[in-house]
Write an enzyme that holds these catalytic residues in place. Structure first.
Site, PDB file in Angstrom:
ATOM      1  N   HIS A  54      55.484 -25.266  51.036  1.00  0.00           N
ATOM      2  CA  HIS A  54      55.703 -25.289  49.574  1.00  0.00           C
ATOM      3  C   HIS A  54      56.210 -26.672  49.159  1.00  0.00           C
ATOM      4  CE1 HIS A  54      55.995 -20.614  49.179  1.00  0.00           C
ATOM      5  NE2 HIS A  54      54.821 -21.044  49.625  1.00  0.00           N
ATOM      6  N   GLU A  56      58.903 -27.757  47.786  1.00  0.00           N
ATOM      7  CA  GLU A  56      60.281 -28.139  48.161  1.00  0.00           C
ATOM      8  C   GLU A  56      60.329 -28.621  49.614  1.00  0.00           C
ATOM      9  OE1 GLU A  56      59.069 -25.322  46.863  1.00  0.00           O
ATOM     10  OE2 GLU A  56      60.662 -24.033  46.103  1.00  0.00           O
ATOM     11  N   CYS A  88      62.012 -20.896  50.823  1.00  0.00           N
ATOM     12  CA  CYS A  88      62.456 -22.243  50.416  1.00  0.00           C
ATOM     13  C   CYS A  88      63.914 -22.263  50.003  1.00  0.00           C
ATOM     14  CB  CYS A  88      61.590 -22.723  49.263  1.00  0.00           C
ATOM     15  SG  CYS A  88      59.876 -22.907  49.722  1.00  0.00           S
ATOM     16  N   SER A 172      17.921 -25.765  24.689  1.00  0.00           N
ATOM     17  CA  SER A 172      19.399 -25.920  24.712  1.00  0.00           C
ATOM     18  C   SER A 172      19.873 -27.170  25.447  1.00  0.00           C
ATOM     19  CB  SER A 172      20.014 -24.705  25.410  1.00  0.00           C
ATOM     20  OG  SER A 172      19.613 -24.713  26.772  1.00  0.00           O
ATOM     21  N   ARG A 211      29.200 -30.500  39.954  1.00  0.00           N
ATOM     22  CA  ARG A 211      28.625 -31.814  40.263  1.00  0.00           C
ATOM     23  C   ARG A 211      29.642 -32.903  39.936  1.00  0.00           C
ATOM     24  NH1 ARG A 211      25.320 -27.827  38.450  1.00  0.00           N
ATOM     25  NH2 ARG A 211      24.265 -28.936  36.783  1.00  0.00           N
ATOM     26  N   GLY A 296      26.614 -16.532  28.278  1.00  0.00           N
ATOM     27  CA  GLY A 296      25.540 -16.188  27.383  1.00  0.00           C
ATOM     28  C   GLY A 296      26.179 -15.246  26.373  1.00  0.00           C
ATOM     29  N   SER A 302      30.707  -8.889  25.822  1.00  0.00           N
ATOM     30  CA  SER A 302      31.209  -7.759  26.635  1.00  0.00           C
ATOM     31  C   SER A 302      32.659  -7.993  27.048  1.00  0.00           C
ATOM     32  CB  SER A 302      30.346  -7.575  27.891  1.00  0.00           C
ATOM     33  OG  SER A 302      29.010  -7.414  27.538  1.00  0.00           O
TER      34      SER A 302
HETATM   35  N1  LIG Z   1      23.396 -26.332  27.263  1.00  0.00           N
HETATM   36  C1  LIG Z   1      24.694 -26.614  27.576  1.00  0.00           C
HETATM   37  C2  LIG Z   1      25.403 -25.777  28.458  1.00  0.00           C
HETATM   38  N2  LIG Z   1      24.734 -24.699  29.001  1.00  0.00           N
HETATM   39  C3  LIG Z   1      25.346 -23.767  29.713  1.00  0.00           C
HETATM   40  C4  LIG Z   1      24.521 -22.720  30.415  1.00  0.00           C
HETATM   41  O1  LIG Z   1      23.581 -22.196  29.484  1.00  0.00           O
HETATM   42  C5  LIG Z   1      23.719 -23.349  31.563  1.00  0.00           C
HETATM   43  O2  LIG Z   1      22.825 -22.414  32.120  1.00  0.00           O
HETATM   44  C6  LIG Z   1      24.612 -23.666  32.708  1.00  0.00           C
HETATM   45  O3  LIG Z   1      25.643 -24.502  32.347  1.00  0.00           O
HETATM   46  C7  LIG Z   1      23.723 -24.390  33.674  1.00  0.00           C
HETATM   47  O4  LIG Z   1      24.465 -24.499  34.821  1.00  0.00           O
HETATM   48  P1  LIG Z   1      24.084 -25.707  35.772  1.00  0.00           P
HETATM   49  O5  LIG Z   1      22.650 -25.472  36.194  1.00  0.00           O
HETATM   50  O6  LIG Z   1      25.045 -25.609  36.886  1.00  0.00           O
HETATM   51  O7  LIG Z   1      24.247 -26.926  34.910  1.00  0.00           O
HETATM   52  N3  LIG Z   1      26.699 -26.008  28.730  1.00  0.00           N
HETATM   53  C8  LIG Z   1      27.341 -27.094  28.198  1.00  0.00           C
HETATM   54  O8  LIG Z   1      28.515 -27.324  28.461  1.00  0.00           O
HETATM   55  N4  LIG Z   1      26.683 -27.946  27.348  1.00  0.00           N
HETATM   56  C9  LIG Z   1      25.382 -27.745  27.019  1.00  0.00           C
HETATM   57  O9  LIG Z   1      24.822 -28.529  26.254  1.00  0.00           O
END
Ligand SMILES: Nc1c(/N=C/[C@@H](O)[C@H](O)[C@H](O)COP(=O)(O)O)[nH]c(=O)[nH]c1=O
Length: 365
Positions: A54, A56, A88, A172, A211, A296, A302
Protein backbone atom coordinates in the site's frame (compact mmCIF):
# COMPACT_ATOMS: atom_id res chain seq x y z
CA UNK A 1 0.71 29.87 6.24
CA UNK A 2 -1.93 28.29 8.50
CA UNK A 3 -1.49 24.81 9.94
CA UNK A 4 -4.40 23.52 7.82
CA UNK A 5 -3.05 24.95 4.57
CA UNK A 6 0.28 23.21 5.25
CA UNK A 7 -1.65 19.94 5.67
CA UNK A 8 -3.53 20.64 2.45
CA UNK A 9 -0.27 21.29 0.59
CA UNK A 10 1.13 17.89 1.51
CA UNK A 11 -2.23 16.14 1.02
CA UNK A 12 -2.42 17.55 -2.51
CA UNK A 13 0.96 15.97 -3.19
CA UNK A 14 -0.31 12.67 -1.77
CA UNK A 15 -3.40 12.92 -4.01
CA UNK A 16 -1.21 13.54 -7.07
CA UNK A 17 0.71 10.38 -6.23
CA UNK A 18 -2.52 8.45 -5.77
CA UNK A 19 -3.83 9.69 -9.14
CA UNK A 20 -0.61 8.68 -10.93
CA UNK A 21 -1.67 5.00 -10.75
CA UNK A 22 -5.18 5.61 -12.16
CA UNK A 23 -6.36 2.53 -14.06
CA UNK A 24 -3.89 0.07 -12.60
CA UNK A 25 -4.95 -0.31 -8.96
CA UNK A 26 -8.46 -1.67 -9.74
CA UNK A 27 -10.36 -3.14 -7.97
CA UNK A 28 -8.35 -1.47 -5.13
CA UNK A 29 -8.60 2.29 -4.52
CA UNK A 30 -5.94 4.76 -5.61
CA UNK A 31 -4.00 5.86 -2.51
CA UNK A 32 -1.06 8.21 -2.08
CA UNK A 33 1.13 8.99 0.94
CA UNK A 34 3.77 11.57 1.91
CA UNK A 35 5.92 11.54 5.06
CA UNK A 36 7.25 14.87 6.37
CA UNK A 37 9.76 15.32 9.18
CA UNK A 38 11.20 18.65 10.43
CA UNK A 39 9.74 20.46 7.40
CA UNK A 40 11.27 18.08 4.86
CA UNK A 41 9.62 15.37 2.74
CA UNK A 42 11.35 12.11 3.67
CA UNK A 43 9.08 9.56 1.99
CA UNK A 44 6.54 9.37 -0.86
CA UNK A 45 4.42 6.43 -1.94
CA UNK A 46 1.49 5.30 -4.07
CA UNK A 47 -0.43 2.02 -4.26
CA UNK A 48 0.43 0.71 -7.74
CA UNK A 49 -1.26 -2.68 -8.13
CA UNK A 50 -3.52 -5.01 -6.18
CA UNK A 51 -1.45 -7.36 -4.04
CA UNK A 52 1.52 -4.97 -3.98
CA UNK A 53 2.37 -2.81 -0.95
CA UNK A 54 0.00 0.00 0.00
CA UNK A 55 1.03 3.64 -0.40
CA UNK A 56 2.04 4.04 3.25
CA UNK A 57 4.40 1.06 3.06
CA UNK A 58 6.20 2.47 0.00
CA UNK A 59 6.56 5.85 1.77
CA UNK A 60 7.78 4.22 5.01
CA UNK A 61 10.38 2.18 3.13
CA UNK A 62 11.67 5.32 1.41
CA UNK A 63 11.74 7.25 4.73
CA UNK A 64 13.49 4.54 6.76
CA UNK A 65 14.61 5.97 10.14
CA UNK A 66 13.64 9.51 9.05
CA UNK A 67 10.00 8.54 9.64
CA UNK A 68 10.44 8.53 13.42
CA UNK A 69 8.63 11.45 15.03
CA UNK A 70 7.34 12.66 11.63
CA UNK A 71 3.90 13.20 10.10
CA UNK A 72 2.45 10.85 7.49
CA UNK A 73 -0.19 12.13 5.04
CA UNK A 74 -2.39 9.50 3.44
CA UNK A 75 -5.36 9.99 1.13
CA UNK A 76 -7.31 7.04 2.58
CA UNK A 77 -7.55 5.78 6.18
CA UNK A 78 -4.70 3.28 6.76
CA UNK A 79 -6.01 -0.27 6.51
CA UNK A 80 -6.46 -2.34 9.67
CA UNK A 81 -7.17 -5.73 8.09
CA UNK A 82 -4.86 -8.45 6.85
CA UNK A 83 -5.75 -8.22 3.18
CA UNK A 84 -3.20 -9.30 0.63
CA UNK A 85 -0.61 -7.23 2.58
CA UNK A 86 -0.22 -6.62 6.33
CA UNK A 87 -2.18 -3.84 8.11
CA UNK A 88 -0.75 -0.38 7.41
CA UNK A 89 -1.98 1.15 10.68
CA UNK A 90 0.30 -1.19 12.63
CA UNK A 91 3.24 -0.43 10.30
CA UNK A 92 2.71 3.30 10.97
CA UNK A 93 2.75 2.66 14.75
CA UNK A 94 5.90 0.53 14.49
CA UNK A 95 7.69 3.23 12.46
CA UNK A 96 7.18 5.71 15.33
CA UNK A 97 5.22 8.42 13.45
CA UNK A 98 3.88 11.07 15.81
CA UNK A 99 1.02 12.33 13.63
CA UNK A 100 -1.19 10.93 10.88
CA UNK A 101 -3.21 13.21 8.53
CA UNK A 102 -5.98 11.41 6.61
CA UNK A 103 -8.16 12.68 3.72
CA UNK A 104 -11.02 10.13 3.58
CA UNK A 105 -12.24 7.32 5.85
CA UNK A 106 -12.26 3.79 4.45
CA UNK A 107 -15.65 3.40 2.64
CA UNK A 108 -15.61 -0.33 3.41
CA UNK A 109 -18.16 -0.51 6.24
CA UNK A 110 -16.31 -3.54 7.63
CA UNK A 111 -13.22 -1.50 8.46
CA UNK A 112 -14.22 2.18 8.59
CA UNK A 113 -12.65 3.78 11.66
CA UNK A 114 -10.63 0.74 12.75
CA UNK A 115 -7.37 2.08 11.37
CA UNK A 116 -7.87 5.40 13.15
CA UNK A 117 -8.61 3.55 16.42
CA UNK A 118 -5.35 1.56 16.22
CA UNK A 119 -3.43 4.80 15.68
CA UNK A 120 -5.14 6.75 18.48
CA UNK A 121 -4.83 3.81 20.91
CA UNK A 122 -1.08 3.95 20.24
CA UNK A 123 -1.05 7.62 21.26
CA UNK A 124 -0.62 8.96 17.73
CA UNK A 125 -2.33 12.28 16.85
CA UNK A 126 -4.81 11.74 13.98
CA UNK A 127 -6.25 14.57 11.87
CA UNK A 128 -9.08 13.48 9.53
CA UNK A 129 -10.94 15.05 6.60
CA UNK A 130 -8.15 17.07 4.95
CA UNK A 131 -9.24 17.35 1.25
CA UNK A 132 -11.77 14.58 1.89
CA UNK A 133 -13.94 15.61 -1.12
CA UNK A 134 -11.05 15.35 -3.60
CA UNK A 135 -10.02 11.95 -2.25
CA UNK A 136 -13.56 10.55 -2.39
CA UNK A 137 -14.11 11.86 -5.92
CA UNK A 138 -10.83 10.26 -7.01
CA UNK A 139 -12.07 6.91 -5.68
CA UNK A 140 -15.72 7.19 -6.83
CA UNK A 141 -15.29 3.79 -8.52
CA UNK A 142 -13.89 1.98 -5.47
CA UNK A 143 -16.34 3.65 -3.08
CA UNK A 144 -19.27 2.30 -5.11
CA UNK A 145 -17.79 -1.12 -5.91
CA UNK A 146 -16.66 -2.02 -2.36
CA UNK A 147 -20.22 -1.58 -1.10
CA UNK A 148 -22.33 -2.83 -4.04
CA UNK A 149 -19.85 -5.38 -5.48
CA UNK A 150 -21.04 -4.11 -8.88
CA UNK A 151 -18.95 -2.00 -11.26
CA UNK A 152 -19.31 1.78 -11.27
CA UNK A 153 -21.13 2.49 -14.56
CA UNK A 154 -20.16 5.42 -16.77
CA UNK A 155 -22.33 6.00 -19.85
CA UNK A 156 -20.20 7.71 -22.50
CA UNK A 157 -21.45 9.13 -25.76
CA UNK A 158 -20.19 11.42 -28.48
CA UNK A 159 -22.84 13.56 -30.15
CA UNK A 160 -23.36 16.57 -32.33
CA UNK A 161 -24.75 19.69 -30.67
CA UNK A 162 -28.24 18.47 -31.64
CA UNK A 163 -27.64 15.24 -29.72
CA UNK A 164 -27.15 12.85 -32.64
CA UNK A 165 -24.67 9.93 -32.66
CA UNK A 166 -24.89 9.57 -36.44
CA UNK A 167 -26.66 11.11 -39.42
CA UNK A 168 -29.92 9.69 -40.78
CA UNK A 169 -27.80 7.58 -43.17
CA UNK A 170 -25.75 6.24 -40.19
CA UNK A 171 -22.63 8.21 -41.05
CA UNK A 172 -20.69 8.88 -37.81
CA UNK A 173 -17.01 9.34 -38.51
CA UNK A 174 -16.00 11.48 -36.98
CA UNK A 175 -18.23 13.51 -34.74
CA UNK A 176 -15.64 14.57 -32.16
CA UNK A 177 -12.04 15.67 -32.62
CA UNK A 178 -8.90 13.59 -32.23
CA UNK A 179 -8.35 15.28 -28.82
CA UNK A 180 -11.75 14.18 -27.53
CA UNK A 181 -11.31 10.70 -28.94
CA UNK A 182 -7.90 10.44 -27.25
CA UNK A 183 -9.56 11.41 -23.96
CA UNK A 184 -11.93 8.48 -24.50
CA UNK A 185 -8.98 6.12 -24.96
CA UNK A 186 -7.54 7.29 -21.64
CA UNK A 187 -10.91 6.48 -20.12
CA UNK A 188 -10.79 3.01 -21.68
CA UNK A 189 -7.28 2.52 -20.27
CA UNK A 190 -8.70 3.22 -16.79
CA UNK A 191 -11.81 1.05 -17.18
CA UNK A 192 -12.14 -2.58 -16.14
CA UNK A 193 -14.59 -3.29 -18.97
CA UNK A 194 -16.15 -1.56 -21.98
CA UNK A 195 -19.68 -2.44 -23.11
CA UNK A 196 -21.55 -1.94 -26.39
CA UNK A 197 -24.73 -3.34 -27.91
CA UNK A 198 -24.48 -5.64 -30.92
CA UNK A 199 -25.97 -2.85 -33.06
CA UNK A 200 -22.75 -0.85 -32.56
CA UNK A 201 -20.68 -3.87 -33.61
CA UNK A 202 -22.88 -4.35 -36.70
CA UNK A 203 -22.57 -0.65 -37.56
CA UNK A 204 -18.90 0.05 -36.76
CA UNK A 205 -17.23 -3.34 -36.26
CA UNK A 206 -15.81 -1.62 -33.14
CA UNK A 207 -12.45 -2.79 -31.80
CA UNK A 208 -13.05 -1.38 -28.27
CA UNK A 209 -9.32 -1.39 -27.61
CA UNK A 210 -7.18 1.35 -26.07
CA UNK A 211 -5.05 2.91 -28.78
CA UNK A 212 -2.52 4.69 -26.60
CA UNK A 213 1.18 3.97 -26.05
CA UNK A 214 1.30 1.52 -23.05
CA UNK A 215 -2.50 1.51 -23.19
CA UNK A 216 -4.29 -1.21 -21.24
CA UNK A 217 -7.21 -2.92 -23.00
CA UNK A 218 -10.37 -3.33 -20.91
CA UNK A 219 -12.48 -6.48 -21.03
CA UNK A 220 -14.86 -6.16 -24.00
CA UNK A 221 -18.53 -6.84 -23.31
CA UNK A 222 -21.23 -7.11 -26.00
CA UNK A 223 -24.97 -7.31 -25.30
CA UNK A 224 -26.47 -9.55 -27.96
CA UNK A 225 -29.74 -11.20 -26.93
CA UNK A 226 -30.02 -13.49 -30.01
CA UNK A 227 -26.32 -13.78 -31.01
CA UNK A 228 -26.58 -11.69 -34.18
CA UNK A 229 -22.89 -10.76 -33.94
CA UNK A 230 -20.91 -11.54 -37.13
CA UNK A 231 -18.36 -14.29 -36.46
CA UNK A 232 -15.68 -12.26 -38.26
CA UNK A 233 -16.21 -9.21 -36.00
CA UNK A 234 -12.93 -7.72 -34.81
CA UNK A 235 -13.90 -8.16 -31.15
CA UNK A 236 -14.02 -11.91 -31.89
CA UNK A 237 -11.09 -12.37 -34.25
CA UNK A 238 -8.45 -9.75 -33.34
CA UNK A 239 -7.20 -11.41 -30.14
CA UNK A 240 -6.47 -7.93 -28.72
CA UNK A 241 -8.50 -8.39 -25.53
CA UNK A 242 -10.96 -10.89 -24.02
CA UNK A 243 -14.54 -10.58 -25.21
CA UNK A 244 -17.63 -11.66 -23.28
CA UNK A 245 -21.06 -11.77 -24.92
CA UNK A 246 -24.17 -11.64 -22.73
CA UNK A 247 -27.15 -13.22 -24.44
CA UNK A 248 -30.75 -14.27 -23.83
CA UNK A 249 -32.69 -17.53 -23.66
CA UNK A 250 -33.39 -17.61 -27.43
CA UNK A 251 -29.78 -17.64 -28.55
CA UNK A 252 -28.86 -20.23 -31.20
CA UNK A 253 -26.90 -23.01 -29.41
CA UNK A 254 -24.86 -23.87 -32.53
CA UNK A 255 -23.72 -20.27 -32.96
CA UNK A 256 -22.95 -20.09 -29.24
CA UNK A 257 -20.67 -23.13 -29.61
CA UNK A 258 -18.86 -21.57 -32.58
CA UNK A 259 -18.32 -18.33 -30.67
CA UNK A 260 -16.99 -20.23 -27.64
CA UNK A 261 -14.71 -22.23 -29.92
CA UNK A 262 -13.38 -18.85 -31.14
CA UNK A 263 -12.41 -17.99 -27.55
CA UNK A 264 -15.41 -15.82 -26.68
CA UNK A 265 -17.11 -16.30 -23.31
CA UNK A 266 -20.91 -16.45 -23.84
CA UNK A 267 -23.07 -15.88 -20.76
CA UNK A 268 -26.81 -16.42 -20.85
CA UNK A 269 -28.93 -14.26 -18.56
CA UNK A 270 -32.56 -14.91 -17.55
CA UNK A 271 -35.20 -14.03 -20.13
CA UNK A 272 -35.18 -13.22 -23.82
CA UNK A 273 -33.54 -9.83 -23.40
CA UNK A 274 -30.20 -9.45 -21.64
CA UNK A 275 -30.70 -8.88 -17.90
CA UNK A 276 -28.47 -5.90 -17.06
CA UNK A 277 -28.47 -6.51 -13.30
CA UNK A 278 -27.06 -9.99 -13.95
CA UNK A 279 -24.47 -8.46 -16.27
CA UNK A 280 -23.32 -6.13 -13.48
CA UNK A 281 -23.34 -8.92 -10.87
CA UNK A 282 -21.27 -11.17 -13.16
CA UNK A 283 -18.74 -8.40 -13.86
CA UNK A 284 -18.59 -7.42 -10.18
CA UNK A 285 -17.94 -11.01 -9.09
CA UNK A 286 -15.03 -11.05 -11.55
CA UNK A 287 -13.57 -8.01 -9.72
CA UNK A 288 -14.45 -5.60 -12.54
CA UNK A 289 -14.97 -2.36 -10.60
CA UNK A 290 -15.62 0.06 -13.46
CA UNK A 291 -17.68 -0.33 -16.62
CA UNK A 292 -17.61 2.09 -19.55
CA UNK A 293 -20.84 1.88 -21.55
CA UNK A 294 -20.30 3.19 -25.09
CA UNK A 295 -23.70 1.80 -25.81
CA UNK A 296 -25.54 3.14 -28.69
CA UNK A 297 -28.82 4.88 -27.95
CA UNK A 298 -30.82 1.78 -27.03
CA UNK A 299 -28.25 0.31 -24.65
CA UNK A 300 -27.62 3.71 -23.02
CA UNK A 301 -31.36 4.08 -22.47
CA UNK A 302 -31.58 0.63 -20.88
CA UNK A 303 -28.94 1.52 -18.29
CA UNK A 304 -30.42 4.95 -17.60
CA UNK A 305 -34.07 3.82 -17.43
CA UNK A 306 -33.19 0.95 -15.08
CA UNK A 307 -31.30 3.34 -12.80
CA UNK A 308 -28.05 1.42 -13.38
CA UNK A 309 -25.97 4.31 -14.71
CA UNK A 310 -23.84 6.19 -12.18
CA UNK A 311 -22.12 8.82 -14.33
CA UNK A 312 -22.69 10.46 -17.72
CA UNK A 313 -19.82 11.51 -19.95
CA UNK A 314 -21.01 13.40 -23.01
CA UNK A 315 -18.64 14.73 -25.65
CA UNK A 316 -20.45 17.27 -27.86
CA UNK A 317 -19.04 18.55 -31.15
CA UNK A 318 -19.97 21.98 -32.50
CA UNK A 319 -21.83 20.38 -35.41
CA UNK A 320 -25.50 19.98 -36.31
CA UNK A 321 -26.81 17.16 -38.49
CA UNK A 322 -30.56 17.42 -37.94
CA UNK A 323 -32.99 14.82 -39.20
CA UNK A 324 -35.79 13.27 -37.18
CA UNK A 325 -34.46 9.84 -38.21
CA UNK A 326 -30.90 10.53 -37.09
CA UNK A 327 -30.22 8.41 -33.96
CA UNK A 328 -29.68 10.13 -30.61
CA UNK A 329 -27.54 8.92 -27.71
CA UNK A 330 -30.59 8.13 -25.59
CA UNK A 331 -33.29 6.12 -27.35
CA UNK A 332 -35.74 3.75 -25.59
CA UNK A 333 -39.23 4.78 -24.51
CA UNK A 334 -38.20 7.94 -22.68
CA UNK A 335 -40.16 9.63 -19.89
CA UNK A 336 -43.71 10.97 -20.35
CA UNK A 337 -43.61 14.05 -18.14
CA UNK A 338 -40.79 16.54 -17.75
CA UNK A 339 -40.94 16.12 -13.99
CA UNK A 340 -39.97 12.45 -14.54
CA UNK A 341 -36.73 13.50 -16.27
CA UNK A 342 -33.54 11.74 -15.16
CA UNK A 343 -31.76 14.42 -13.11
CA UNK A 344 -28.01 14.85 -13.08
CA UNK A 345 -25.91 16.47 -10.35
CA UNK A 346 -22.47 17.99 -10.03
CA UNK A 347 -22.27 18.93 -13.73
CA UNK A 348 -18.79 19.88 -14.92
CA UNK A 349 -17.99 21.16 -18.41
CA UNK A 350 -14.59 21.49 -20.03
CA UNK A 351 -13.45 22.27 -23.55
CA UNK A 352 -11.38 19.67 -25.42
CA UNK A 353 -10.17 21.22 -28.66
CA UNK A 354 -13.38 22.26 -30.48
CA UNK A 355 -15.56 19.93 -28.38
CA UNK A 356 -17.29 20.21 -25.02
CA UNK A 357 -16.98 17.43 -22.41
CA UNK A 358 -19.89 17.20 -19.96
CA UNK A 359 -19.41 15.12 -16.79
CA UNK A 360 -22.28 14.60 -14.34
CA UNK A 361 -23.73 12.07 -11.93
CA UNK A 362 -27.15 10.45 -12.15
CA UNK A 363 -29.27 11.31 -9.17
CA UNK A 364 -30.24 8.06 -7.44
CA UNK A 365 -33.39 7.15 -5.57
N1 LIG B 1 -18.16 8.32 -33.82
C1 LIG B 1 -17.54 8.62 -32.64
C2 LIG B 1 -17.53 7.67 -31.59
N2 LIG B 1 -18.13 6.45 -31.82
C3 LIG B 1 -18.30 5.56 -30.86
C4 LIG B 1 -18.80 4.18 -31.23
O1 LIG B 1 -19.93 4.33 -32.08
C5 LIG B 1 -17.73 3.41 -32.02
O2 LIG B 1 -18.25 2.19 -32.50
C6 LIG B 1 -16.64 2.97 -31.12
O3 LIG B 1 -16.05 4.02 -30.45
C7 LIG B 1 -15.62 2.37 -32.04
O4 LIG B 1 -14.71 1.77 -31.22
P1 LIG B 1 -13.25 1.60 -31.82
O5 LIG B 1 -13.40 0.72 -33.04
O6 LIG B 1 -12.48 0.97 -30.73
O7 LIG B 1 -12.82 3.00 -32.15
N3 LIG B 1 -16.98 7.98 -30.40
C8 LIG B 1 -16.37 9.19 -30.20
O8 LIG B 1 -15.85 9.46 -29.13
N4 LIG B 1 -16.35 10.13 -31.20
C9 LIG B 1 -16.91 9.89 -32.41
O9 LIG B 1 -16.88 10.76 -33.28
Amino acid sequence: MSEMSIHETYMRLALENARSAKGQTAPNPMVGSVIVNEGRIVGIGAHLKPGEPHAEIHALRMAGDHAKGGTIYVTLEPCSHHGRTGPCAEAVVRAGLSRVVIAAPDPNPLVAGRGVKILRDAGIEVIEGVLREESERLNEVFNRYIVSKRPFVTVKSATTLDGKIATRTSSSRWITSAEAREDVHRLRHESGAILVGVQTILHDDSQLTTRLPNGRNPLRVVLDSTLRIPEDARVITDGEAPTWIFTGSNADPAKRERLEAAGVRVIETDGERVNLEQVLDTLGSSEISSLLVEGGGQVNASFVEQGLADKLLLYMAPKLVGGKDAPTFLEGLGVGNMDEAFELDDLRVEQLGPDLKFEAYFRKG
